[in-house]
Design a protein around this motif. Structure first.
Motif, PDB file in Angstrom:
ATOM      1  N   ARG A  91      16.012  28.468  37.584  1.00 29.59           N
ATOM      2  CA  ARG A  91      16.207  29.721  36.882  1.00 29.59           C
ATOM      3  C   ARG A  91      16.517  31.000  37.643  1.00 29.59           C
ATOM      4  NH1 ARG A  91      17.577  28.409  32.061  1.00 29.59           N
ATOM      5  NH2 ARG A  91      17.756  30.506  31.426  1.00 29.59           N
ATOM      6  N   SER A  92      17.339  31.085  38.538  1.00 31.57           N
ATOM      7  CA  SER A  92      17.793  32.220  39.375  1.00 31.57           C
ATOM      8  C   SER A  92      19.272  32.239  39.216  1.00 31.57           C
ATOM      9  CB  SER A  92      17.442  32.513  40.854  1.00 31.57           C
ATOM     10  OG  SER A  92      18.075  31.254  41.726  1.00 31.57           O
ATOM     11  N   ARG A  93      19.950  33.432  39.832  1.00 30.35           N
ATOM     12  CA  ARG A  93      21.316  33.540  39.891  1.00 30.35           C
ATOM     13  C   ARG A  93      21.922  32.516  40.900  1.00 30.35           C
ATOM     14  NH1 ARG A  93      23.361  38.806  42.839  1.00 30.35           N
ATOM     15  NH2 ARG A  93      23.536  37.810  44.760  1.00 30.35           N
ATOM     16  N   TRP A  94      21.131  32.127  41.850  1.00 34.10           N
ATOM     17  CA  TRP A  94      21.409  30.940  42.964  1.00 34.10           C
ATOM     18  C   TRP A  94      21.702  29.845  42.533  1.00 34.10           C
ATOM     19  CZ3 TRP A  94      24.227  33.302  46.445  1.00 34.10           C
ATOM     20  CH2 TRP A  94      23.876  34.601  46.723  1.00 34.10           C
ATOM     21  N   SER A  95      20.978  29.410  41.375  1.00 37.93           N
ATOM     22  CA  SER A  95      21.038  28.018  40.568  1.00 37.93           C
ATOM     23  C   SER A  95      22.230  27.893  39.915  1.00 37.93           C
ATOM     24  CB  SER A  95      19.934  27.919  39.859  1.00 37.93           C
ATOM     25  OG  SER A  95      19.631  28.602  38.853  1.00 37.93           O
ATOM     26  N   THR A  96      22.859  29.283  39.335  1.00 38.87           N
ATOM     27  CA  THR A  96      24.239  29.213  38.806  1.00 38.87           C
ATOM     28  C   THR A  96      25.058  28.776  39.872  1.00 38.87           C
ATOM     29  OG1 THR A  96      23.212  30.577  37.112  1.00 38.87           O
ATOM     30  CG2 THR A  96      25.678  30.324  37.285  1.00 38.87           C
ATOM     31  N   VAL A  97      24.974  29.511  40.965  1.00 40.89           N
ATOM     32  CA  VAL A  97      25.936  29.011  41.958  1.00 40.89           C
ATOM     33  C   VAL A  97      25.801  27.572  42.508  1.00 40.89           C
ATOM     34  CG1 VAL A  97      26.595  29.674  44.513  1.00 40.89           C
ATOM     35  CG2 VAL A  97      25.808  31.486  42.848  1.00 40.89           C
ATOM     36  N   ILE A  98      24.819  27.017  42.598  1.00 45.90           N
ATOM     37  CA  ILE A  98      24.569  25.794  42.956  1.00 45.90           C
ATOM     38  C   ILE A  98      25.493  24.847  41.922  1.00 45.90           C
ATOM     39  CG2 ILE A  98      23.016  23.662  43.270  1.00 45.90           C
ATOM     40  CD1 ILE A  98      22.952  25.855  45.633  1.00 45.90           C
ATOM     41  N   MET A  99      25.295  25.211  40.698  1.00 45.00           N
ATOM     42  CA  MET A  99      25.824  24.260  39.831  1.00 45.00           C
ATOM     43  C   MET A  99      27.430  24.593  39.882  1.00 45.00           C
ATOM     44  SD  MET A  99      24.035  24.612  35.940  1.00 45.00           S
ATOM     45  CE  MET A  99      24.512  26.453  35.701  1.00 45.00           C
ATOM     46  N   GLY A 100      28.144  25.770  40.223  1.00 46.50           N
ATOM     47  CA  GLY A 100      29.234  25.743  40.601  1.00 46.50           C
ATOM     48  C   GLY A 100      29.793  25.119  41.816  1.00 46.50           C
ATOM     49  N   VAL A 101      29.028  25.024  42.888  1.00 44.14           N
ATOM     50  CA  VAL A 101      29.234  24.182  43.956  1.00 44.14           C
ATOM     51  C   VAL A 101      29.461  22.757  43.662  1.00 44.14           C
ATOM     52  CG1 VAL A 101      28.440  23.602  46.275  1.00 44.14           C
ATOM     53  CG2 VAL A 101      28.379  25.893  45.380  1.00 44.14           C
ATOM     54  N   ALA A 102      28.453  22.342  42.846  1.00 44.91           N
ATOM     55  CA  ALA A 102      28.338  20.854  42.349  1.00 44.91           C
ATOM     56  C   ALA A 102      29.734  20.361  41.485  1.00 44.91           C
ATOM     57  CB  ALA A 102      27.251  20.670  41.472  1.00 44.91           C
ATOM     58  N   ALA A 103      30.106  21.342  40.790  1.00 49.10           N
ATOM     59  CA  ALA A 103      31.572  21.216  39.775  1.00 49.10           C
ATOM     60  C   ALA A 103      32.576  21.235  40.734  1.00 49.10           C
ATOM     61  CB  ALA A 103      31.437  22.285  38.949  1.00 49.10           C
ATOM     62  N   LEU A 104      32.668  21.985  41.795  1.00 48.83           N
ATOM     63  CA  LEU A 104      33.762  22.144  42.740  1.00 48.83           C
ATOM     64  C   LEU A 104      33.745  20.717  43.579  1.00 48.83           C
ATOM     65  CD1 LEU A 104      33.536  25.654  43.767  1.00 48.83           C
ATOM     66  CD2 LEU A 104      35.287  24.636  42.523  1.00 48.83           C
ATOM     67  N   ALA A 105      32.521  20.371  44.067  1.00 48.29           N
ATOM     68  CA  ALA A 105      32.429  18.947  44.719  1.00 48.29           C
ATOM     69  C   ALA A 105      32.872  17.841  43.984  1.00 48.29           C
ATOM     70  CB  ALA A 105      30.949  18.755  44.951  1.00 48.29           C
ATOM     71  N   VAL A 106      32.635  17.859  42.736  1.00 49.30           N
ATOM     72  CA  VAL A 106      33.117  17.012  41.625  1.00 49.30           C
ATOM     73  C   VAL A 106      34.701  16.817  41.788  1.00 49.30           C
ATOM     74  CG1 VAL A 106      33.302  16.110  39.311  1.00 49.30           C
ATOM     75  CG2 VAL A 106      31.020  16.668  40.157  1.00 49.30           C
ATOM     76  N   ALA A 107      35.396  18.013  41.535  1.00 49.61           N
ATOM     77  CA  ALA A 107      36.459  18.311  41.461  1.00 49.61           C
ATOM     78  C   ALA A 107      37.562  17.783  42.686  1.00 49.61           C
ATOM     79  CB  ALA A 107      36.871  19.748  41.340  1.00 49.61           C
ATOM     80  N   VAL A 108      36.732  17.506  43.794  1.00 45.61           N
ATOM     81  CA  VAL A 108      37.310  17.035  45.033  1.00 45.61           C
ATOM     82  C   VAL A 108      37.279  15.546  45.037  1.00 45.61           C
ATOM     83  CG1 VAL A 108      36.917  16.765  47.879  1.00 45.61           C
ATOM     84  CG2 VAL A 108      37.225  18.971  46.637  1.00 45.61           C
ATOM     85  N   MET A 109      35.938  15.275  44.623  1.00 45.24           N
ATOM     86  CA  MET A 109      35.516  13.848  44.365  1.00 45.24           C
ATOM     87  C   MET A 109      36.608  13.078  43.482  1.00 45.24           C
ATOM     88  SD  MET A 109      31.611  14.154  44.628  1.00 45.24           S
ATOM     89  CE  MET A 109      31.257  12.370  45.008  1.00 45.24           C
ATOM     90  N   VAL A 110      36.745  13.639  42.334  1.00 42.06           N
ATOM     91  CA  VAL A 110      37.754  12.897  41.243  1.00 42.06           C
ATOM     92  C   VAL A 110      39.137  12.770  42.038  1.00 42.06           C
ATOM     93  CG1 VAL A 110      38.823  13.351  39.089  1.00 42.06           C
ATOM     94  CG2 VAL A 110      36.229  13.895  39.257  1.00 42.06           C
ATOM     95  N   TRP A 111      39.581  13.944  42.607  1.00 41.90           N
ATOM     96  CA  TRP A 111      40.831  13.594  43.120  1.00 41.90           C
ATOM     97  C   TRP A 111      40.891  12.702  44.233  1.00 41.90           C
ATOM     98  CZ3 TRP A 111      45.476  14.640  41.405  1.00 41.90           C
ATOM     99  CH2 TRP A 111      46.373  14.336  42.256  1.00 41.90           C
ATOM    100  N   ARG A 112      39.787  12.559  44.854  1.00 42.95           N
ATOM    101  CA  ARG A 112      39.759  11.552  45.982  1.00 42.95           C
ATOM    102  C   ARG A 112      39.917   9.963  45.315  1.00 42.95           C
ATOM    103  NH1 ARG A 112      41.354   8.684  50.062  1.00 42.95           N
ATOM    104  NH2 ARG A 112      39.656   7.606  51.018  1.00 42.95           N
ATOM    105  N   MET A 113      38.968   9.945  43.941  1.00 45.05           N
ATOM    106  CA  MET A 113      39.107   8.719  43.434  1.00 45.05           C
ATOM    107  C   MET A 113      40.494   8.244  43.016  1.00 45.05           C
ATOM    108  SD  MET A 113      35.588   8.683  41.302  1.00 45.05           S
ATOM    109  CE  MET A 113      36.086  10.197  40.236  1.00 45.05           C
ATOM    110  N   GLN A 114      41.452   9.401  42.341  1.00 43.51           N
ATOM    111  CA  GLN A 114      42.831   9.162  42.033  1.00 43.51           C
ATOM    112  C   GLN A 114      43.685   8.401  43.250  1.00 43.51           C
ATOM    113  OE1 GLN A 114      44.192   9.491  39.387  1.00 43.51           O
ATOM    114  NE2 GLN A 114      46.207   8.924  39.872  1.00 43.51           N
TER     115      GLN A 114
END
Length: 122
Positions: A91-114
């Protein structure tokens, strides 16, 4: 895979990732907005699992390695919940950044799956 669904998932993941990173960098802790973005992304990934199971039976087999595709998909499905758990524990501001990095990683992974499903040769 279905191209329009992939584009929606990549867009949600990328926009949500950028939103979470920006929110974290301005000092916001995890909130309903940031966690909700990852929840929406997780729903899209679960739908992708269903699509990946049904598609070969509907005449849309992958052109690349099925094992590589499923490793990407399972990893992508696990990232948003892991980011949310981290955010709820720390529950810090950095955990919000970590969630964003996880979402960006998922974007790359989904495109790679395509790419694995449609372009890559055997």
């Amino acid at each position: 895979m279905i191209l329009w669904f992939t584009l929606i998932a990549v867009a949600v993941a990328a926009l949500g990732g950028v939103l979470c990173v920006v929110l974290g960098l301005v000092g916001r802790r995890p909130s309903d907005l940031s966690v909700g973005v990852l929840a929406l992304l997780e729903l899209l990934l679960i739908a992708q699992v269903v699509i990946a199971i049904v598609a070969p039976f509907a005449g849309n087999p992958p052109s690349g390695s099925l094992l590589e595709y499923w490793v990407y998909l399972v990893s992508a499905v696990l990232l948003p919940p892991a980011g949310v758990v981290w955010a709820l524990i720390e529950r810090s501001r950095w955990s919000t950044v970590i969630m964003g990095v996880a979402a960006l990683a998922v974007a790359v992974m989904v495109w790679r799956m395509q790419v694995i499903w449609t372009i890559q040769g055997m």
